[in-house]
Design a protein around this motif. Sequence first.
Motif, PDB file in Angstrom:
ATOM      1  N   ASP A 157       0.931  -1.058   0.035  1.00  0.00           N
ATOM      2  CA  ASP A 157       0.112  -0.076  -0.037  1.00  0.00           C
ATOM      3  C   ASP A 157       1.043   1.253   0.042  1.00  0.00           C
ATOM      4  OD1 ASP A 157       0.990  -0.037   2.579  1.00  0.00           O
ATOM      5  OD2 ASP A 157      -0.788   0.096   3.752  1.00  0.00           O
ATOM      6  N   SER A 158       0.185   2.428   0.241  1.00  0.00           N
ATOM      7  CA  SER A 158       0.952   3.457   0.244  1.00  0.00           C
ATOM      8  C   SER A 158       1.373   4.368   1.519  1.00  0.00           C
ATOM      9  CB  SER A 158       0.528   4.700  -0.836  1.00  0.00           C
ATOM     10  OG  SER A 158      -0.905   4.793  -0.214  1.00  0.00           O
ATOM     11  N   ALA A 159       0.857   3.621   2.553  1.00  0.00           N
ATOM     12  CA  ALA A 159       0.920   4.298   3.904  1.00  0.00           C
ATOM     13  C   ALA A 159       1.683   3.440   5.130  1.00  0.00           C
ATOM     14  CB  ALA A 159      -0.622   4.831   4.392  1.00  0.00           C
ATOM     15  N   SER A 160       2.031   2.302   4.619  1.00  0.00           N
ATOM     16  CA  SER A 160       2.638   1.462   5.746  1.00  0.00           C
ATOM     17  C   SER A 160       4.119   1.484   5.966  1.00  0.00           C
ATOM     18  CB  SER A 160       1.998   0.158   5.451  1.00  0.00           C
ATOM     19  OG  SER A 160       2.570  -0.574   4.254  1.00  0.00           O
ATOM     20  N   CYS A 161       4.821   2.436   5.256  1.00  0.00           N
ATOM     21  CA  CYS A 161       6.235   2.330   5.105  1.00  0.00           C
ATOM     22  C   CYS A 161       6.928   2.296   6.635  1.00  0.00           C
ATOM     23  CB  CYS A 161       6.625   3.690   4.378  1.00  0.00           C
ATOM     24  SG  CYS A 161       6.193   5.208   4.658  1.00  0.00           S
ATOM     25  N   GLY A 162       6.268   3.325   7.297  1.00  0.00           N
ATOM     26  CA  GLY A 162       6.781   3.266   8.985  1.00  0.00           C
ATOM     27  C   GLY A 162       6.511   1.823   9.472  1.00  0.00           C
ATOM     28  N   CYS A 163       5.307   1.205   9.259  1.00  0.00           N
ATOM     29  CA  CYS A 163       5.354  -0.116   9.998  1.00  0.00           C
ATOM     30  C   CYS A 163       6.573  -0.840   9.552  1.00  0.00           C
ATOM     31  CB  CYS A 163       4.004  -0.752   9.589  1.00  0.00           C
ATOM     32  SG  CYS A 163       2.605   0.307  10.186  1.00  0.00           S
ATOM     33  N   PHE A 164       6.895  -0.984   8.432  1.00  0.00           N
ATOM     34  CA  PHE A 164       7.843  -1.849   7.710  1.00  0.00           C
ATOM     35  C   PHE A 164       9.175  -1.527   8.640  1.00  0.00           C
ATOM     36  CE2 PHE A 164       4.792  -3.173   4.865  1.00  0.00           C
ATOM     37  CZ  PHE A 164       5.260  -4.436   4.316  1.00  0.00           C
ATOM     38  N   VAL A 165       9.486  -0.069   8.636  1.00  0.00           N
ATOM     39  CA  VAL A 165      10.720   0.177   9.230  1.00  0.00           C
ATOM     40  C   VAL A 165      10.781  -0.617  10.584  1.00  0.00           C
ATOM     41  CG1 VAL A 165      12.084   1.964  10.182  1.00  0.00           C
ATOM     42  CG2 VAL A 165      11.077   2.290   8.002  1.00  0.00           C
ATOM     43  N   ILE A 166       9.644  -0.258  11.297  1.00  0.00           N
ATOM     44  CA  ILE A 166       9.867  -0.812  12.738  1.00  0.00           C
ATOM     45  C   ILE A 166       9.903  -2.374  12.591  1.00  0.00           C
ATOM     46  CG2 ILE A 166       8.221  -1.586  14.654  1.00  0.00           C
ATOM     47  CD1 ILE A 166       7.119   1.275  14.355  1.00  0.00           C
ATOM     48  N   LYS A 167       9.440  -3.003  11.787  1.00  0.00           N
ATOM     49  CA  LYS A 167       9.414  -4.588  11.753  1.00  0.00           C
ATOM     50  C   LYS A 167      10.711  -5.041  11.044  1.00  0.00           C
ATOM     51  CE  LYS A 167       5.681  -5.573  13.640  1.00  0.00           C
ATOM     52  NZ  LYS A 167       5.564  -6.436  14.794  1.00  0.00           N
ATOM     53  N   TYR A 168      11.459  -3.962  10.126  1.00  0.00           N
ATOM     54  CA  TYR A 168      12.681  -4.470   9.918  1.00  0.00           C
ATOM     55  C   TYR A 168      13.708  -4.361  11.132  1.00  0.00           C
ATOM     56  CZ  TYR A 168      11.600  -3.457   4.890  1.00  0.00           C
ATOM     57  OH  TYR A 168      10.993  -3.313   3.706  1.00  0.00           O
ATOM     58  N   ILE A 169      13.278  -3.433  11.731  1.00  0.00           N
ATOM     59  CA  ILE A 169      14.407  -3.269  13.029  1.00  0.00           C
ATOM     60  C   ILE A 169      14.245  -4.480  13.942  1.00  0.00           C
ATOM     61  CG2 ILE A 169      14.762  -2.034  15.023  1.00  0.00           C
ATOM     62  CD1 ILE A 169      14.213   0.472  13.605  1.00  0.00           C
ATOM     63  N   GLU A 170      12.924  -4.977  14.337  1.00  0.00           N
ATOM     64  CA  GLU A 170      12.650  -6.177  15.222  1.00  0.00           C
ATOM     65  C   GLU A 170      13.204  -7.122  14.604  1.00  0.00           C
ATOM     66  OE1 GLU A 170       8.640  -6.644  15.623  1.00  0.00           O
ATOM     67  OE2 GLU A 170       8.539  -5.215  17.907  1.00  0.00           O
ATOM     68  N   ASP A 171      13.022  -7.609  13.312  1.00  0.00           N
ATOM     69  CA  ASP A 171      13.696  -8.914  12.699  1.00  0.00           C
ATOM     70  C   ASP A 171      15.281  -8.978  12.739  1.00  0.00           C
ATOM     71  OD1 ASP A 171      11.255 -10.091  12.357  1.00  0.00           O
ATOM     72  OD2 ASP A 171      11.763  -9.996  10.103  1.00  0.00           O
ATOM     73  N   ILE A 172      15.711  -7.549  12.542  1.00  0.00           N
ATOM     74  CA  ILE A 172      17.253  -7.544  12.668  1.00  0.00           C
ATOM     75  C   ILE A 172      17.665  -7.902  14.025  1.00  0.00           C
ATOM     76  CG2 ILE A 172      19.375  -6.257  12.305  1.00  0.00           C
ATOM     77  CD1 ILE A 172      17.775  -4.761   9.912  1.00  0.00           C
ATOM     78  N   LEU A 173      16.965  -7.117  14.989  1.00  0.00           N
ATOM     79  CA  LEU A 173      17.481  -7.645  16.465  1.00  0.00           C
ATOM     80  C   LEU A 173      17.241  -8.875  17.073  1.00  0.00           C
ATOM     81  CD1 LEU A 173      16.099  -4.209  18.081  1.00  0.00           C
ATOM     82  CD2 LEU A 173      18.381  -4.708  17.471  1.00  0.00           C
ATOM     83  N   ARG A 174      16.303  -9.634  16.182  1.00  0.00           N
ATOM     84  CA  ARG A 174      15.769 -10.975  16.522  1.00  0.00           C
ATOM     85  C   ARG A 174      16.655 -12.084  15.703  1.00  0.00           C
ATOM     86  NH1 ARG A 174       9.242 -10.924  17.146  1.00  0.00           N
ATOM     87  NH2 ARG A 174       9.244  -9.196  18.751  1.00  0.00           N
ATOM     88  N   HIS A 175      17.887 -11.435  15.001  1.00  0.00           N
ATOM     89  CA  HIS A 175      18.443 -12.342  14.298  1.00  0.00           C
ATOM     90  C   HIS A 175      17.615 -13.020  13.076  1.00  0.00           C
ATOM     91  CE1 HIS A 175      21.324 -12.463  17.765  1.00  0.00           C
ATOM     92  NE2 HIS A 175      20.195 -12.565  18.475  1.00  0.00           N
ATOM     93  N   ASN A 176      16.747 -12.466  12.654  1.00  0.00           N
ATOM     94  CA  ASN A 176      16.070 -12.953  11.466  1.00  0.00           C
ATOM     95  C   ASN A 176      16.280 -12.272  10.125  1.00  0.00           C
ATOM     96  OD1 ASN A 176      14.597 -14.510  13.420  1.00  0.00           O
ATOM     97  ND2 ASN A 176      13.279 -13.193  13.717  1.00  0.00           N
ATOM     98  N   GLU A 177      17.398 -11.444   9.942  1.00  0.00           N
ATOM     99  CA  GLU A 177      17.631 -10.836   8.808  1.00  0.00           C
ATOM    100  C   GLU A 177      17.721 -11.591   7.499  1.00  0.00           C
ATOM    101  OE1 GLU A 177      20.629  -7.329   7.151  1.00  0.00           O
ATOM    102  OE2 GLU A 177      21.154  -8.178   9.163  1.00  0.00           O
ATOM    103  N   GLY A 178      18.176 -12.792   7.794  1.00  0.00           N
ATOM    104  CA  GLY A 178      18.391 -13.716   6.739  1.00  0.00           C
ATOM    105  C   GLY A 178      17.291 -14.491   6.264  1.00  0.00           C
ATOM    106  N   SER A 179      16.166 -14.706   7.027  1.00  0.00           N
ATOM    107  CA  SER A 179      14.867 -14.992   6.923  1.00  0.00           C
ATOM    108  C   SER A 179      13.838 -14.159   7.481  1.00  0.00           C
ATOM    109  CB  SER A 179      14.744 -16.686   7.404  1.00  0.00           C
ATOM    110  OG  SER A 179      15.140 -16.575   8.824  1.00  0.00           O
TER     111      SER A 179
END
Length: 418
Positions: free
Chosen positions: A367-389
């Motif tokens: 969509d056109s309005a959820s970029c901030g949500c994805f930034v938060i989830k990117y950070i969470e996945d990276i902190l949880r060692h999930n960057e590769g998956s």
Amino acid sequence: MLVQTLEMLRRVDGEMSVMRTEMVQMRIHFDQEMGQMRTHFDRGMGQMRAQLLQLERVQCSPHIDHSSVHIDDGDEQHLGGDQIYPSHHDGDDEACTSVLQEDDVVRVDKRPMRDRKKSQFCKTPFTDPIRSKKRNVDVAVEGSDAVPQVGDDDLNPPEGYTEFIASKENIFRDTGYLEYLSPADFRCIDDMSEWLDGRHIDSYMCCLRRIQSRPLYNDNYAIMSTPLFSYISTFWTQEYDGDNGKVFDPSTAIVPTEWTCFVDGSNEGNLPWWTVDNVLLPCNYKNQHWFLIKISLKNKILFLYDSSAKSEDSRRIRVAAVTPLAKLLPIILKSSGYYKHVSATTTSDREWDVEGTDPHKVPQQVDSASCGCFVIKYIEDILRHNEGSWQIDPNPDVYTLRRQIGIFLYRHSKFVVD
């Protein structure tokens, strides 16, 4: 005319960023002054309480004929709180011995009066005037152990969540960020047509910093808030993209000294950069789009995570947007004393490399309005060692993402009444 209007808007945005920086610095200075005032006040109250407790001790002491009781100084040093002192009499006065029962001993409670009798003077009457009235009806913000150890992705609303976001009252949630979140802010998170603004993302970063020490998260990252990228972009526009024609020279360029607080962690409470290998920096591009930068301090690379990178033009625009950071970052690290804590061989002034987003490897928004949500989830996945998956669904349910963010912020904050 359009070019002039855009230039005027950029200048206004730069002035607003400068004003926000000054407000943050004023708040920090004010908090320091208030802390010193509280220290002096508590010290004075402590002295006053000590004097009052001494008066209480005299008034509340047992009615004993002290002239008939002698306490040996040597024995006093070896006796505890509920002490027993032998009585010594100079004469054969039978009246004195009849008063002192239990084999001529007197039991004297040597504990402080505050331990024997609760005093009304033990509690300080001081109330911090800069803090809003708070009710301890929810979890505390201070300390990660005070937050319930439940799944951070749990979609079951905690007690009071539904009533809070529906409320029209002047109530808030304190996440530890400079600004509180109101029920309207939480309703904005749930609304799929609304964008997340800087207060939402910065509040989320504050919560993540508090729980980063948990085993679930990687503590080799410094979690930053959004102002740093805005300051750098505005500074670059004013210094090198303006009408003055100034050319960037890394050997002579300087940056504002206020930026050092982001590197050493004194402003936001993030980990000092010299104690980690990576930095996570949420970025806003011209108030139009959110994306994430992972700064690899050892490799000198800026990795971009953009949820709207399907087109070549978008990827090129994002790389151009982080160019000022790639050029100024070595100067920022040097001026903040970063290289004093790491190997001296890494003090190169060269521009850092930028690695764009591969849309086939990084989850993309639909969509056109959820970029901030994805930034938060990117950070969470990276902190949880999930960057590769990545744990973000390739075709994500935006409502679920927003619901998780709102419940997380509510669960890791406390209730505040204005």
